[in-house]
Design an enzyme around this catalytic site. Sequence first.
Site, mmCIF file in Angstrom:
data_model
loop_
_atom_site.group_PDB
_atom_site.id
_atom_site.type_symbol
_atom_site.label_atom_id
_atom_site.label_comp_id
_atom_site.label_asym_id
_atom_site.label_seq_id
_atom_site.Cartn_x
_atom_site.Cartn_y
_atom_site.Cartn_z
ATOM 1 N N LYS B 85 0.863 -1.184 0.000
ATOM 2 C CA LYS B 85 0.000 0.000 0.000
ATOM 3 C C LYS B 85 0.899 1.234 0.000
ATOM 4 O O LYS B 85 1.914 1.274 0.712
ATOM 5 C CB LYS B 85 -0.888 -0.035 1.246
ATOM 6 C CG LYS B 85 -1.991 1.022 1.281
ATOM 7 C CD LYS B 85 -2.874 0.829 2.519
ATOM 8 C CE LYS B 85 -4.042 1.779 2.579
ATOM 9 N NZ LYS B 85 -4.891 1.545 3.770
ATOM 10 N N SER B 160 -9.828 1.253 2.671
ATOM 11 C CA SER B 160 -8.974 2.078 1.839
ATOM 12 C C SER B 160 -7.861 1.326 1.127
ATOM 13 O O SER B 160 -7.271 1.846 0.186
ATOM 14 C CB SER B 160 -8.354 3.180 2.687
ATOM 15 O OG SER B 160 -7.455 2.621 3.641
ATOM 16 N N SER B 184 -9.966 -1.152 6.845
ATOM 17 C CA SER B 184 -9.363 -0.891 5.535
ATOM 18 C C SER B 184 -8.591 -2.059 4.932
ATOM 19 O O SER B 184 -8.161 -1.968 3.781
ATOM 20 C CB SER B 184 -8.448 0.331 5.607
ATOM 21 O OG SER B 184 -9.211 1.509 5.577
#
Lengths: 108, 483
Positions: B85, B160, B184
């Site tokens: 990420k 996310s 997330s």
Amino acid sequence: MVRVALTVVSDRITPEAVAKVAKLARLSLSDDELQQATHQLSDMLDHFADIDALDLDGVEPMTHPTPIANVMREDIEQDCLDRDEVLAGAPAAEDGRFRVPPIVGLDD
Amino acid sequence: MADLTGTPEVPSTAIDIAWNVRNNVESAATVVERHLAEIDRREGDIHAFNLVLADEARARAIEIDDAVAVGRDPGPLAGVPIALKDNMCTRGIPTTCSSRILDGWKPPYDATIVTKLHDAGAIVIGKTNLDEFAMGSSTENSAFGATRNPHDITRVPGGSSGGSAAAVAAGFAAVSLGSDTGGSIRQPAALCGVVGVKPTYGAVSRYGLVAFASSLDQIGPFATTVADASLLLESISGHDPMDSTSIRQPPLEISRQLDFGVVGLRVGRITDLPEGASPDVVARLDQAFDELRAAGAEIVDVEVPAFGYGLTAYYLIAPAEASSNLARYDGVRFGHRVDAPDTNAMYMATRTEGFGAEVKRRIMLGTYALSAGYYDAYYGRALKVRRRIAADFAAAYERADVLLTPASPTVAFHLGDKTADPMSMYLCDTYTIPSNLTGDPGMSVPFGTGDDGLPVGIQVLAPALQEATMFRTAAELERRAPR
């Protein structure tokens, strides 16, 4: 000590309050953005009013999942980040420091 | 997800890849090329990555292969392509948090997880897209455009960590890492049909993870199998002196217990779970309880009365912490600056231009919750609710070893469905939020499909540091998942 009435979550937020908060957060909002933000934050605060009904007297606030206090390391010399590499990521640098516009004195 | 028709089985799990590479059955270079080819084929449709590190991955593969050639063991993740990420710091490689405000910034150091992955022989193949600063549940709040769900590109991957979930679901990387502040990792894992884990708070170092809400953030794995997620979590967990919230204990031991089954395990059904899950998801949850009962588990009813107040506590606490953490983006030290005649005007112009709408919304909400006159009513009360939720879960865990809930209220929704109404987006996190507030671990494991044939994820929750039990339950669900 004077005790002020406790504000509850369901109090709706005003455009003036949003403008003040934006300023505190160093954000500038257009009139449209201010109206939209007020509307959206009001919606959220209405939803968040569900906790107003809870009796929380005597409940200890929980700031953190684990009960840890300050964590210290041994006071020994060790490498830190490379200054040039750090400054290379900044928008402006000069003489080994971050460079910023004037902080004071503009009005003089 | 390679096409296997008529060819010998191509390894796609991290465990198989690492075994092959360590035993000289397949080179790391071949593994990397296979994944880069898959990226070439579908990344245009999916947009999982902010940056594909093709050259770096190829160079690293040669290092791994050279090590194997001279009889050195590169480690348990030898040659395994992993996606990170893009809120995890990689030295000299842009780390954007999918925000314009970090334009041009390259971290001067590696996150601890990056170092650990390197030491384990993994190959970082790219940095994945996210909702800006990890604020969102659909990966639509990215300055670089939305990520799409590999199962249906008209739908969101969740968020996310949507890029990391999509990268694994699409076969761009064998495994990936995300961060989970309110769901997330688990929610996008559910929507993309992969395994996603939020470990116990403090089990994985956050040194080099760009902070969103520091009392809630945790790094965790995505994988196609429970066993891969277990191996990856073992490789990245353990105490780190560079993170003051890191728990002082050795890396987690999970894999040894994966096949132990669930005989005698007490699996809790939360009778007062907040409503909102759609019927297709509820049906799969019921089926999951049935399967675990058939496997020898004892299903027990428990109550968690404060569960439903988690959403409010979270959306006051997380923005409050974020408003403080994101104060550092002021145009002085990182990336982007809008020039102005004095510092105050520069701060304001930079932040106004650099942050997207959702980040601004949360900074304002957090600033409000912390401001004089409102602190007690909002932030202060939210912290007390948090304590109440933790106490309720502790009581439930007296009676149950693990709890099962949906990971997401629905299967993947369409792009644009929830962008106009922030509150509707926040409700996606209803079932995942409590474990961030308590610090306990949680994971989503794929369990059949729901409406429109889209993946459903079952969430397994466990008390702090009971990852082994949580994974053992997830492994049983994986074995019994409807095909």
